[in-house]
Each structure stands twice: as C-alpha cells, then as structure tokens.
Design a protein around this motif. Structure first.
Motif, PDB file in Angstrom:
ATOM      1  N   ILE A  30      36.940  50.253  33.779  1.00  0.00           N
ATOM      2  CA  ILE A  30      37.143  49.185  34.224  1.00  0.00           C
ATOM      3  C   ILE A  30      36.201  47.984  34.134  1.00  0.00           C
ATOM      4  CG2 ILE A  30      38.246  47.798  36.298  1.00  0.00           C
ATOM      5  CD1 ILE A  30      39.217  50.642  37.257  1.00  0.00           C
ATOM      6  N   TYR A  31      36.502  46.902  33.513  1.00  0.00           N
ATOM      7  CA  TYR A  31      35.472  45.734  33.159  1.00  0.00           C
ATOM      8  C   TYR A  31      35.848  44.657  33.839  1.00  0.00           C
ATOM      9  CZ  TYR A  31      32.916  42.418  30.543  1.00  0.00           C
ATOM     10  OH  TYR A  31      32.116  41.184  30.274  1.00  0.00           O
ATOM     11  N   CYS A  32      34.813  43.983  34.399  1.00  0.00           N
ATOM     12  CA  CYS A  32      35.079  42.576  34.851  1.00  0.00           C
ATOM     13  C   CYS A  32      33.617  41.747  34.327  1.00  0.00           C
ATOM     14  CB  CYS A  32      35.046  42.745  36.327  1.00  0.00           C
ATOM     15  SG  CYS A  32      35.367  41.070  37.241  1.00  0.00           S
ATOM     16  N   ALA A  33      34.104  40.697  33.573  1.00  0.00           N
ATOM     17  CA  ALA A  33      33.010  39.778  33.355  1.00  0.00           C
ATOM     18  C   ALA A  33      32.156  39.201  34.569  1.00  0.00           C
ATOM     19  CB  ALA A  33      33.597  38.512  32.575  1.00  0.00           C
ATOM     20  N   GLN A  34      30.888  39.188  34.239  1.00  0.00           N
ATOM     21  CA  GLN A  34      30.025  38.886  35.379  1.00  0.00           C
ATOM     22  C   GLN A  34      30.266  37.430  35.997  1.00  0.00           C
ATOM     23  OE1 GLN A  34      25.812  39.567  34.530  1.00  0.00           O
ATOM     24  NE2 GLN A  34      25.529  40.422  36.747  1.00  0.00           N
ATOM     25  N   ASN A  35      30.489  37.320  37.385  1.00  0.00           N
ATOM     26  CA  ASN A  35      30.685  35.912  37.949  1.00  0.00           C
ATOM     27  C   ASN A  35      31.976  35.436  37.633  1.00  0.00           C
ATOM     28  OD1 ASN A  35      28.101  36.030  38.855  1.00  0.00           O
ATOM     29  ND2 ASN A  35      27.463  35.252  37.059  1.00  0.00           N
ATOM     30  N   ARG A  36      33.094  36.179  37.432  1.00  0.00           N
ATOM     31  CA  ARG A  36      34.342  35.807  36.974  1.00  0.00           C
ATOM     32  C   ARG A  36      35.259  35.729  38.232  1.00  0.00           C
ATOM     33  NH1 ARG A  36      37.235  36.627  31.671  1.00  0.00           N
ATOM     34  NH2 ARG A  36      35.594  35.192  31.240  1.00  0.00           N
ATOM     35  N   HIS A  37      34.893  36.789  39.195  1.00  0.00           N
ATOM     36  CA  HIS A  37      35.809  37.104  40.450  1.00  0.00           C
ATOM     37  C   HIS A  37      35.073  37.189  41.593  1.00  0.00           C
ATOM     38  CE1 HIS A  37      39.517  37.284  37.870  1.00  0.00           C
ATOM     39  NE2 HIS A  37      38.677  38.025  37.114  1.00  0.00           N
ATOM     40  N   SER A  38      35.500  36.938  42.565  1.00  0.00           N
ATOM     41  CA  SER A  38      34.627  37.270  43.864  1.00  0.00           C
ATOM     42  C   SER A  38      34.823  38.691  43.961  1.00  0.00           C
ATOM     43  CB  SER A  38      35.394  36.464  45.228  1.00  0.00           C
ATOM     44  OG  SER A  38      36.765  37.148  45.529  1.00  0.00           O
ATOM     45  N   ILE A  49      44.592  49.104  40.947  1.00  0.00           N
ATOM     46  CA  ILE A  49      44.624  50.273  39.859  1.00  0.00           C
ATOM     47  C   ILE A  49      44.708  51.562  40.247  1.00  0.00           C
ATOM     48  CG2 ILE A  49      43.049  51.084  38.159  1.00  0.00           C
ATOM     49  CD1 ILE A  49      42.117  48.260  37.655  1.00  0.00           C
ATOM     50  N   TRP A  50      43.703  51.892  41.414  1.00  0.00           N
ATOM     51  CA  TRP A  50      43.743  53.284  41.920  1.00  0.00           C
ATOM     52  C   TRP A  50      45.125  53.575  42.637  1.00  0.00           C
ATOM     53  CZ3 TRP A  50      44.273  54.199  47.635  1.00  0.00           C
ATOM     54  CH2 TRP A  50      43.805  55.642  47.718  1.00  0.00           C
ATOM     55  N   GLU A  51      45.973  52.757  42.953  1.00  0.00           N
ATOM     56  CA  GLU A  51      47.259  52.991  43.694  1.00  0.00           C
ATOM     57  C   GLU A  51      48.216  53.197  42.547  1.00  0.00           C
ATOM     58  OE1 GLU A  51      47.402  50.663  47.960  1.00  0.00           O
ATOM     59  OE2 GLU A  51      47.977  49.366  46.088  1.00  0.00           O
ATOM     60  N   VAL A  52      48.017  52.428  41.516  1.00  0.00           N
ATOM     61  CA  VAL A  52      49.291  52.593  40.339  1.00  0.00           C
ATOM     62  C   VAL A  52      49.060  53.753  39.636  1.00  0.00           C
ATOM     63  CG1 VAL A  52      50.421  51.146  38.512  1.00  0.00           C
ATOM     64  CG2 VAL A  52      49.717  50.144  40.606  1.00  0.00           C
ATOM     65  N   LEU A  53      47.837  53.839  38.883  1.00  0.00           N
ATOM     66  CA  LEU A  53      47.675  54.776  37.910  1.00  0.00           C
ATOM     67  C   LEU A  53      47.026  56.084  38.113  1.00  0.00           C
ATOM     68  CD1 LEU A  53      45.981  52.342  35.304  1.00  0.00           C
ATOM     69  CD2 LEU A  53      48.013  53.070  35.404  1.00  0.00           C
ATOM     70  N   GLU A  54      47.617  57.325  37.591  1.00  0.00           N
ATOM     71  CA  GLU A  54      46.946  58.534  37.888  1.00  0.00           C
ATOM     72  C   GLU A  54      45.920  58.690  37.084  1.00  0.00           C
ATOM     73  OE1 GLU A  54      48.301  60.954  40.017  1.00  0.00           O
ATOM     74  OE2 GLU A  54      49.823  59.437  40.487  1.00  0.00           O
ATOM     75  N   PRO A  55      45.036  59.747  37.442  1.00  0.00           N
ATOM     76  CA  PRO A  55      43.651  59.790  36.794  1.00  0.00           C
ATOM     77  C   PRO A  55      43.693  60.102  35.229  1.00  0.00           C
ATOM     78  CG  PRO A  55      43.572  60.972  38.665  1.00  0.00           C
ATOM     79  CD  PRO A  55      44.913  60.355  38.666  1.00  0.00           C
ATOM     80  N   GLU A  56      44.984  60.937  34.967  1.00  0.00           N
ATOM     81  CA  GLU A  56      45.237  61.293  33.466  1.00  0.00           C
ATOM     82  C   GLU A  56      45.482  59.874  32.797  1.00  0.00           C
ATOM     83  OE1 GLU A  56      47.267  62.640  36.266  1.00  0.00           O
ATOM     84  OE2 GLU A  56      45.609  64.267  36.307  1.00  0.00           O
ATOM     85  N   GLU A  57      46.231  59.007  33.399  1.00  0.00           N
ATOM     86  CA  GLU A  57      46.618  57.667  32.660  1.00  0.00           C
ATOM     87  C   GLU A  57      45.611  56.768  32.604  1.00  0.00           C
ATOM     88  OE1 GLU A  57      51.019  56.486  34.136  1.00  0.00           O
ATOM     89  OE2 GLU A  57      49.579  56.923  36.031  1.00  0.00           O
ATOM     90  N   MET A  58      44.452  56.794  33.198  1.00  0.00           N
ATOM     91  CA  MET A  58      43.125  56.144  32.985  1.00  0.00           C
ATOM     92  C   MET A  58      42.238  56.831  31.882  1.00  0.00           C
ATOM     93  SD  MET A  58      42.480  53.323  34.523  1.00  0.00           S
ATOM     94  CE  MET A  58      40.680  53.071  34.004  1.00  0.00           C
ATOM     95  N   ARG A  59      42.338  58.042  31.655  1.00  0.00           N
ATOM     96  CA  ARG A  59      41.319  58.482  30.721  1.00  0.00           C
ATOM     97  C   ARG A  59      41.448  58.074  29.419  1.00  0.00           C
ATOM     98  NH1 ARG A  59      42.564  63.868  31.617  1.00  0.00           N
ATOM     99  NH2 ARG A  59      40.980  64.152  33.197  1.00  0.00           N
ATOM    100  N   TYR A  60      40.242  57.524  28.831  1.00  0.00           N
ATOM    101  CA  TYR A  60      40.070  57.053  27.561  1.00  0.00           C
ATOM    102  C   TYR A  60      40.661  55.583  27.562  1.00  0.00           C
ATOM    103  CZ  TYR A  60      39.163  61.654  26.353  1.00  0.00           C
ATOM    104  OH  TYR A  60      38.774  63.172  26.482  1.00  0.00           O
ATOM    105  N   GLN A  61      40.829  54.931  28.609  1.00  0.00           N
ATOM    106  CA  GLN A  61      41.507  53.744  28.691  1.00  0.00           C
ATOM    107  C   GLN A  61      40.615  52.641  29.274  1.00  0.00           C
ATOM    108  OE1 GLN A  61      44.647  53.026  27.498  1.00  0.00           O
ATOM    109  NE2 GLN A  61      44.587  55.301  27.105  1.00  0.00           N
ATOM    110  N   LEU A  62      40.720  51.425  28.849  1.00  0.00           N
ATOM    111  CA  LEU A  62      39.836  50.309  29.415  1.00  0.00           C
ATOM    112  C   LEU A  62      40.903  49.326  30.062  1.00  0.00           C
ATOM    113  CD1 LEU A  62      37.392  48.560  28.999  1.00  0.00           C
ATOM    114  CD2 LEU A  62      37.997  47.769  26.968  1.00  0.00           C
ATOM    115  N   GLU A  63      40.578  48.968  31.152  1.00  0.00           N
ATOM    116  CA  GLU A  63      41.348  47.851  31.990  1.00  0.00           C
ATOM    117  C   GLU A  63      40.359  46.895  32.318  1.00  0.00           C
ATOM    118  OE1 GLU A  63      44.548  47.969  33.035  1.00  0.00           O
ATOM    119  OE2 GLU A  63      44.866  49.778  32.105  1.00  0.00           O
ATOM    120  N   PHE A  64      40.818  45.917  32.200  1.00  0.00           N
ATOM    121  CA  PHE A  64      40.174  44.567  32.514  1.00  0.00           C
ATOM    122  C   PHE A  64      40.562  43.848  33.905  1.00  0.00           C
ATOM    123  CE2 PHE A  64      39.872  44.780  27.915  1.00  0.00           C
ATOM    124  CZ  PHE A  64      38.713  44.293  27.613  1.00  0.00           C
ATOM    125  N   ILE A  65      39.585  43.448  34.440  1.00  0.00           N
ATOM    126  CA  ILE A  65      39.800  42.783  35.708  1.00  0.00           C
ATOM    127  C   ILE A  65      39.590  40.905  35.411  1.00  0.00           C
ATOM    128  CG2 ILE A  65      39.158  42.282  38.202  1.00  0.00           C
ATOM    129  CD1 ILE A  65      38.939  45.143  38.421  1.00  0.00           C
TER     130      ILE A  65
END
Length: 65
Positions: A30-38, A49-65
């Motif tokens: 899970i990536y978040c650009a520095q100083n972009r969000h509080s 993300i924790w509530e919606v995705l199962e661990p298997e769904e996150m494997r090898y995935q990149l999510e942006f915040i």
C-alpha cells in the motif's frame, strides 16, 4: 512475505519493485505519496482496505492511497 504482512510505505522504490514484473515477491503493498494525506485519512483508507480485501486478494497487489 514469510509473515504475510502487507507493506505500507511512502517509498517510491516499492512501486518500482512491484512494477518490475514479479521480481519482488510480497504479500501486498500500500503506497501513499509523502505529505499527500493526513494521518487520519491514511488510517481510514487502511481500515477500508483491511475490511474489504482478503489477504489472498492483496498478495502481489499494489494499492494507492
């Protein structure tokens, strides 16, 4: 990877590793650009993300915040 932990980072290098075509095995990034969000916005996004995705769904995935 051995502990199946998702990495949360501000480091652009993890995005580059992920885009390297599977050279970097991971349980998810899970990536978040520095100083972009509080901190509150980041925490709310991580919780969603924790509530919606199962661990298997996150494997090898990149999510942006």
């Amino acid at each position: 990877m051995s502990e199946s932990r998702v990495i949360f980072t501000h480091d652009d290098d993890f995005v580059i590793f992920h885009q390297g075509g599977g050279m970097f095995m991971h349980a998810g990034i899970i990536y978040c650009a520095q100083n972009r969000h509080s901190i509150g916005e980041i925490l709310r996004s991580l919780i969603v993300i924790w509530e919606v995705l199962e661990p298997e769904e996150m494997r090898y995935q990149l999510e942006f915040i």
